[in-house]
Scaffold this active site. Structure first.
Site, PDB file in Angstrom:
ATOM      1  N   PRO A  56       6.319 -22.804  39.933  1.00 53.99           N
ATOM      2  CA  PRO A  56       7.040 -23.753  40.768  1.00 53.99           C
ATOM      3  C   PRO A  56       7.348 -25.074  40.069  1.00 53.99           C
ATOM      4  CG  PRO A  56       4.754 -23.608  41.476  1.00 53.99           C
ATOM      5  CD  PRO A  56       4.976 -22.519  40.468  1.00 53.99           C
ATOM      6  N   ASN A  57       8.547 -25.534  40.346  1.00 52.43           N
ATOM      7  CA  ASN A  57       9.076 -26.826  39.913  1.00 52.43           C
ATOM      8  C   ASN A  57       9.408 -26.899  38.432  1.00 52.43           C
ATOM      9  OD1 ASN A  57       8.886 -27.989  42.573  1.00 52.43           O
ATOM     10  ND2 ASN A  57       6.672 -28.022  42.237  1.00 52.43           N
ATOM     11  N   ARG A  75      12.602 -33.656  35.939  1.00 50.84           N
ATOM     12  CA  ARG A  75      11.372 -33.966  36.672  1.00 50.84           C
ATOM     13  C   ARG A  75      10.394 -34.733  35.784  1.00 50.84           C
ATOM     14  NH1 ARG A  75       6.538 -29.712  37.608  1.00 50.84           N
ATOM     15  NH2 ARG A  75       5.168 -31.092  38.766  1.00 50.84           N
ATOM     16  N   TYR A 110       6.916 -34.490  31.231  1.00 50.05           N
ATOM     17  CA  TYR A 110       7.458 -33.189  30.841  1.00 50.05           C
ATOM     18  C   TYR A 110       8.591 -33.245  29.825  1.00 50.05           C
ATOM     19  CZ  TYR A 110       4.722 -31.720  34.844  1.00 50.05           C
ATOM     20  OH  TYR A 110       3.692 -31.493  35.711  1.00 50.05           O
ATOM     21  N   ASN A 156       3.011 -20.128  32.630  1.00 57.22           N
ATOM     22  CA  ASN A 156       2.780 -21.480  33.141  1.00 57.22           C
ATOM     23  C   ASN A 156       2.993 -21.375  34.641  1.00 57.22           C
ATOM     24  OD1 ASN A 156       2.770 -24.126  33.957  1.00 57.22           O
ATOM     25  ND2 ASN A 156       4.018 -24.867  32.258  1.00 57.22           N
ATOM     26  N   ALA A 206       1.601 -25.544  39.598  1.00 56.80           N
ATOM     27  CA  ALA A 206       0.581 -25.904  40.585  1.00 56.80           C
ATOM     28  C   ALA A 206      -0.180 -24.687  41.119  1.00 56.80           C
ATOM     29  CB  ALA A 206       1.212 -26.675  41.737  1.00 56.80           C
ATOM     30  N   GLU A 242      -2.360 -18.498  29.250  1.00 53.96           N
ATOM     31  CA  GLU A 242      -2.064 -19.552  30.227  1.00 53.96           C
ATOM     32  C   GLU A 242      -1.615 -20.793  29.454  1.00 53.96           C
ATOM     33  OE1 GLU A 242      -4.520 -22.414  33.326  1.00 53.96           O
ATOM     34  OE2 GLU A 242      -5.439 -20.531  32.687  1.00 53.96           O
ATOM     35  N   HIS A 285       0.162 -24.850  29.699  1.00 52.24           N
ATOM     36  CA  HIS A 285       0.554 -26.043  30.462  1.00 52.24           C
ATOM     37  C   HIS A 285       1.168 -27.050  29.504  1.00 52.24           C
ATOM     38  CE1 HIS A 285      -1.499 -24.515  33.965  1.00 52.24           C
ATOM     39  NE2 HIS A 285      -2.491 -24.196  33.166  1.00 52.24           N
ATOM     40  N   ARG A 312      -5.155 -35.424  34.077  1.00 50.53           N
ATOM     41  CA  ARG A 312      -4.388 -35.708  35.294  1.00 50.53           C
ATOM     42  C   ARG A 312      -5.317 -35.688  36.503  1.00 50.53           C
ATOM     43  NH1 ARG A 312       0.929 -32.342  35.299  1.00 50.53           N
ATOM     44  NH2 ARG A 312       1.423 -33.883  36.895  1.00 50.53           N
TER      45      ARG A 312
END
Length: 138
Positions: free
Chosen positions: A10-11, A18, A23, A72, A75, A96, A98, A105
C-alpha cells in the site's frame, strides 16, 4: 535465467510524490526500468497493490514457480499475519525490503509479521534496498 518479482504494498504507488524526504523523488516505474536495464540477464517482474488480499494472491501465484520474491509490504508489514502466513506457505524465498529504516521511525514500525518467514530483511538504503535484494538472489 533467474525469474524474480518485486511486490509492493500500500501507498508505494505514490513513490516520487509521497513524502519525498523519506522516499525520494523517483517514481517506482522510473526506478524499475533502470533496474531492469541494469540486470538484463534476469527476468524481473513487478506488481503493486493497496489491497492485502491481492498481495497474498500474488504470493500464492508466484510462490512455487519464481526464483525469488522481493516484498515491500509497506504498512501491512506491521499488521498482516495473513501476508506472513502466505510467505511461510510458499516455496519461493522472499526478501523483505523497506526503503526507509523502519527502526528509526514510529514505534509501531519496529514490528514485522513477515521477517520470521523471510530469507532476509533489507531496510534503510532507499530505493537501493531493492537492488540489494536482487543481488541476494544472484
Amino acid at each position: 535465467m533467474k525469474k524474480l518479482i518485486i511486490i509492493n504494498g500500500p501507498n508505494l504507488n505514490l513513490l516520487g510524490r509521497r513524502e519525498p524526504s523519506i522516499y525520494g523523488s523517483l517514481t517506482f516505474t522510473e526506478y524499475f526500468e533502470s533496474v531492469k536495464a541494469k540486470y538484463p540477464g534476469i527476468v524481473l517482474e513487478y506488481f503493486q497493490s493497496n489491497i492485502e488480499g491481492e498481495l497474498i494472491d500474488k504470493l500464492h501465484e508466484v510462490g512455487f514457480s519464481f526464483d525469488g520474491v522481493i516484498l515491500n509490504a509497506g504498512a501491512y508489514t506491521h499488521t498482516s499475519i495473513g501476508i506472513g502466513d502466505a510467505i511461510k506457505g510458499i516455496e519461493t524465498p522472499v526478501v523483505e525490503v523497506h526503503i526507509s529504516n523502519t527502526f528509526g521511525r514510529e514505534e509501531f514500525r519496529h514490528q514485522s509479521y513477515l521477517s520470521a518467514h523471510a530469507k532476509g530483511v533489507i531496510l534503510g538504503f532507499g530505493m537501493q534496498s531493492y537492488e540489494l535484494a536482487i543481488q541476494s538472489f544472484l
